[in-house]
Design a protein around this motif. Structure first.
Motif, short mmCIF file in Angstrom:
data_model
loop_
_atom_site.label_atom_id
_atom_site.label_comp_id
_atom_site.label_asym_id
_atom_site.label_seq_id
_atom_site.Cartn_x
_atom_site.Cartn_y
_atom_site.Cartn_z
N TRP A 185 3.69 -18.10 1.21
CA TRP A 185 2.91 -18.51 0.04
C TRP A 185 3.80 -18.66 -1.18
N CYS A 186 3.20 -19.25 -2.21
CA CYS A 186 3.84 -19.34 -3.53
C CYS A 186 2.74 -19.06 -4.56
N LEU A 187 2.77 -17.86 -5.14
CA LEU A 187 1.71 -17.40 -6.03
C LEU A 187 2.20 -17.34 -7.48
N THR A 188 1.26 -17.53 -8.39
CA THR A 188 1.59 -17.37 -9.80
C THR A 188 1.79 -15.89 -10.11
N ARG A 189 2.49 -15.66 -11.19
CA ARG A 189 2.72 -14.27 -11.60
C ARG A 189 1.40 -13.54 -11.85
N ALA A 190 0.46 -14.25 -12.46
CA ALA A 190 -0.82 -13.62 -12.80
C ALA A 190 -1.56 -13.18 -11.54
N THR A 191 -1.62 -14.06 -10.53
CA THR A 191 -2.34 -13.73 -9.30
C THR A 191 -1.65 -12.62 -8.54
N LEU A 192 -0.33 -12.71 -8.41
CA LEU A 192 0.41 -11.69 -7.67
C LEU A 192 0.30 -10.34 -8.36
N SER A 193 0.37 -10.33 -9.69
CA SER A 193 0.22 -9.07 -10.44
C SER A 193 -1.17 -8.49 -10.24
N ALA A 194 -2.18 -9.36 -10.25
CA ALA A 194 -3.55 -8.89 -10.07
C ALA A 194 -3.74 -8.28 -8.68
N ILE A 195 -3.12 -8.86 -7.66
CA ILE A 195 -3.22 -8.33 -6.31
C ILE A 195 -2.54 -6.96 -6.21
N LEU A 196 -1.34 -6.86 -6.77
CA LEU A 196 -0.58 -5.62 -6.67
C LEU A 196 -1.12 -4.51 -7.55
N ASN A 197 -1.83 -4.88 -8.63
CA ASN A 197 -2.36 -3.89 -9.57
C ASN A 197 -3.87 -3.72 -9.47
N ASP A 198 -4.44 -4.26 -8.42
CA ASP A 198 -5.89 -4.13 -8.22
C ASP A 198 -6.25 -2.64 -8.15
N PRO A 199 -7.24 -2.19 -8.93
CA PRO A 199 -7.64 -0.77 -8.89
C PRO A 199 -8.04 -0.31 -7.50
N GLN A 200 -8.50 -1.25 -6.67
CA GLN A 200 -8.93 -0.88 -5.32
C GLN A 200 -7.84 -1.11 -4.28
N ARG A 201 -6.63 -1.35 -4.74
CA ARG A 201 -5.55 -1.64 -3.79
C ARG A 201 -5.36 -0.55 -2.73
N PRO A 202 -5.38 0.75 -3.07
CA PRO A 202 -5.22 1.76 -2.01
C PRO A 202 -6.25 1.61 -0.90
N ARG A 203 -7.49 1.30 -1.28
CA ARG A 203 -8.53 1.13 -0.27
C ARG A 203 -8.29 -0.13 0.57
N PHE A 204 -7.90 -1.23 -0.12
CA PHE A 204 -7.63 -2.47 0.59
C PHE A 204 -6.42 -2.31 1.52
N ASP A 205 -5.37 -1.66 1.01
CA ASP A 205 -4.17 -1.47 1.83
C ASP A 205 -4.48 -0.64 3.06
N GLN A 206 -5.27 0.40 2.88
CA GLN A 206 -5.63 1.25 4.02
C GLN A 206 -6.41 0.45 5.05
N TYR A 207 -7.27 -0.43 4.59
CA TYR A 207 -8.06 -1.26 5.51
C TYR A 207 -7.16 -2.22 6.28
N PHE A 208 -6.27 -2.93 5.56
CA PHE A 208 -5.45 -3.95 6.20
C PHE A 208 -4.36 -3.36 7.10
N ARG A 209 -4.10 -2.08 7.00
CA ARG A 209 -3.11 -1.47 7.89
C ARG A 209 -3.54 -1.59 9.35
N ARG A 210 -4.81 -1.69 9.63
CA ARG A 210 -5.29 -1.78 11.00
C ARG A 210 -5.87 -3.16 11.32
N VAL A 211 -5.57 -4.14 10.48
CA VAL A 211 -5.93 -5.53 10.78
C VAL A 211 -4.81 -6.14 11.61
#
Length: 565
Positions: A185-211
């Motif tokens: 992919w090629c993402l803008t700084r704003a989108t990539l920052s929003a993904i990495l700094n999402d308040p729910q990132r720990p929950r999302f990361d935990q979910y995608f670990r088993r995808v």
């Protein structure tokens, strides 16, 4: 500074060093993640070779394995270092150590600068992607995959089967709609920052670990959550064969890659000296300004895959020896099935009836009724236009029609909106002559004034139906004579396919070349398909219609002369 490169490297460090240096010396900062499987000595030599570049950084290393969360975690670590270290970067491109730039870096930076708010990431819902195999589409997100598909295949398959039998399903986190796409992919700084700094990132990361294969779904799903504008396509040319394995580009692909107008290609063979010397050269290069157009080489790859999987007529190889068919002719005479022609041309049925020696019907298996030639309510064989009677036994309807019209060629229209129970019947019939313009059903949708959400839903439905129908036609059990053109191929050169149809049916006046029917206007059709992509639907049956400009037909094929004695 507008473009930063996050590079994942695990082997061929000499080539990776070339690529890092090429990006860095053209004002693109690079953050490199080197797989922890690389020995410490090799890693030290690699970093020392790039020590003279002040815009190259190395992030924390981890062991990475195909299809696992480790690849996403590696890209997260490198992306965080990129955003923190280089505040001027506005777009971040994810690349591998074998991703070869095909055009001048300055041209790519200018292209992205003109699209400062656009994220380039292939992102389609699970129902609309053609590459999922083994039944793992939505199950990627609802089952757990703790075992490695490559190293622990038996455990992987066994655990999947147990979950299916026990009907064990995971709950997809609220607010997420699963999407799939290329991992490059090629993402803008704003989108990539929003993904990495999402308040729910720990929950999302935990979910995608088993995808399963999360690198093809993590960013593709979360970009839909945070991006303001998505172009659902990758700037990296990445081709796969029929088994899902990536194509490797060699020296003899040089001219092919140049014609693609793509910015980056994956993956280049480490010993392809001609490719690396040509594309990493500092010699002046003509700046084309062209829109990336992988469709230019898609047709070649499609033909290569077809040749590999189907072989050539009369050539029997042990790897694809045909299965015996015990069924005789289903119908009594030849007939012609045309799919997509009436959707693409105005008055096509009337035109065809005037120029060929055949009875030309409309959609005989339409949802409302059987559209006989001339709008007749009844036809030979005591057939009526009643859809209810016809659908009681559509095979009998067809065989009855052909039996009672022996001596006169029958021709009718067919499409994904028609009764699909007849697909296998026609595919197994050696008397059938089937000509398909795949994706042509999108033209009426393009010209409709319906709500776009309704269009997207209808397009997904029709595409799924036609894809299943084409799978039947391409099956090893099919006996019909079939020719399939993508809509893009047909629009580029409509004369040759029409010539094929006319020659097969037979002209009323063999010496005369009929005037071609008028094609419906397609200005803006490419952008219409791109809008469908941007809404999460993946229109893949139409071929490649560039979003930036309309397809222009090439030189027309001259009709072969007829000798009249």
């Amino acid at each position: 500074m507008s473009l930063g490169i996050v590079m994942l490297v695990h082997d061929a460090l000499d080539r990776a060093e070339q690529l890092v240096r090429h990006w860095a010396t053209h004002d693109c900062p690079v953050v490199v993640h080197v797989d922890a499987y690389v020995t410490q000595d090799d890693f030290a030599n690699f970093t020392a070779a790039l020590d003279d570049l002040d815009n190259v950084r190395f992030c924390k290393r981890r062991h990475c394995e195909w299809g696992t969360w480790s690849l996403v975690a590696a890209s997260q670590t490198a992306s965080e270092a990129m955003l923190e270290t280089f505040p001027d970067v506005q777009h971040v491109l994810l690349a591998s150590g074998s991703c070869l730039p095909l055009r001048p870096i300055s041209e790519m930076r200018a292209y992205l600068s003109n699209r400062s708010q656009t994220d380039f990431i292939e992102s389609a819902t699970t129902e609309d992607v053609p590459w999922t195999i083994g039944g793992l589409d939505i199950e990627r997100f609802t089952l757990r995959f703790p075992f490695s598909w490559k190293r622990q295949r038996r455990l992987f398959d066994y655990y999947v089967s147990i979950q299916r039998k026990l009907d064990l399903k995971r709950t997809i986190p609220f607010g997420l709609i699963p999407h799939l796409g290329s991992q490059w992919w090629c993402l803008t700084r704003a989108t990539l920052s929003a993904i990495l700094n999402d308040p729910q990132r720990p929950r999302f990361d935990q979910y995608f670990r088993r995808v399963w294969i999360p690198d093809e779904s993590y960013y593709q799903t979360l970009a839909r959550r945070h991006s303001s504008r998505i172009e659902s396509r990758s700037l990296t040319l990445s081709k796969f064969d029929f088994q899902g394995k990536p194509h490797v580009f060699y020296d003899d692909h040089l001219q092919l890659l140049r014609r693609s107008d793509c910015f980056v290609a994956r993956k280049a063979w480490r010993y392809a000296d001609k490719l690396y010397d040509s594309f990493l050269s500092d010699q002046p290069t003509v700046v084309t300004g062209a829109e990336p157009n992988p469709g230019k080489i898609d047709r070649i790859f499609t033909k290569a895959i077809e040749r590999r999987t189907k072989g050539r007529p009369g050539l029997y190889m042990p790897s694809r020896f045909p299965r015996d068919g015990h069924e005789g002719n289903i119908t009594a005479a030849r007939y012609t099935v045309l799919e997509g022609f009436s959707e693409l041309f105005d008055g096509f049925e009337d035109w065809l009836a005037d120029v060929v020696s055949a009875r030309v019907h409309g959609h005989l298996f339409a949802e409302d009724k059987a559209h006989f030639a001339g709008g007749a309510p009844e036809f030979f064989g005591a057939l009526t236009d009643s859809a209810k009677l016809r659908d009681y036994n559509p095979k009998a309807f067809l065989t009855n029609l052909i039996w009672n019209t022996r001596g006169e060629r029958q021709c009718f229209q067919y499409g994904p909106s028609d009764n699909q129970d007849l697909s296998w019947v026609m595919a197994k019939d050696t008397n059938a002559r089937i000509y398909v313009v795949s994706g042509a059903w999108a033209v009426p949708l393009f010209h409709s004034n319906r709500n776009f959400s309704d269009i997207r839903r209808e397009a997904a439905r029709l595409q799924k139906l036609e894809s299943e129908h084409l799978t039947v036609l391409r099956s090893g059990h099919a006996r019909a004579r079939t020719q399939i053109w993508s809509l893009a191929d047909f629009v580029l050169n409509p004369t040759e396919p029409l010539q094929t149809v006319l020659d097969d049916i037979g002209l009323r006046q063999p010496g005369a070349l009929p005037k071609l029917p008028k094609m419906k206007p397609l200005q803006g059709f490419g952008q219409f398909l791109q809008d469908l992509k941007n809404q999460g639907m993946h229109p893949y049956l139409m071929g490649d219609f560039p979003a930036g400009h309309d397809l222009v037909p090439t030189a027309r094929i001259q009709r072969k002369p007829y000798l009249v004695k």
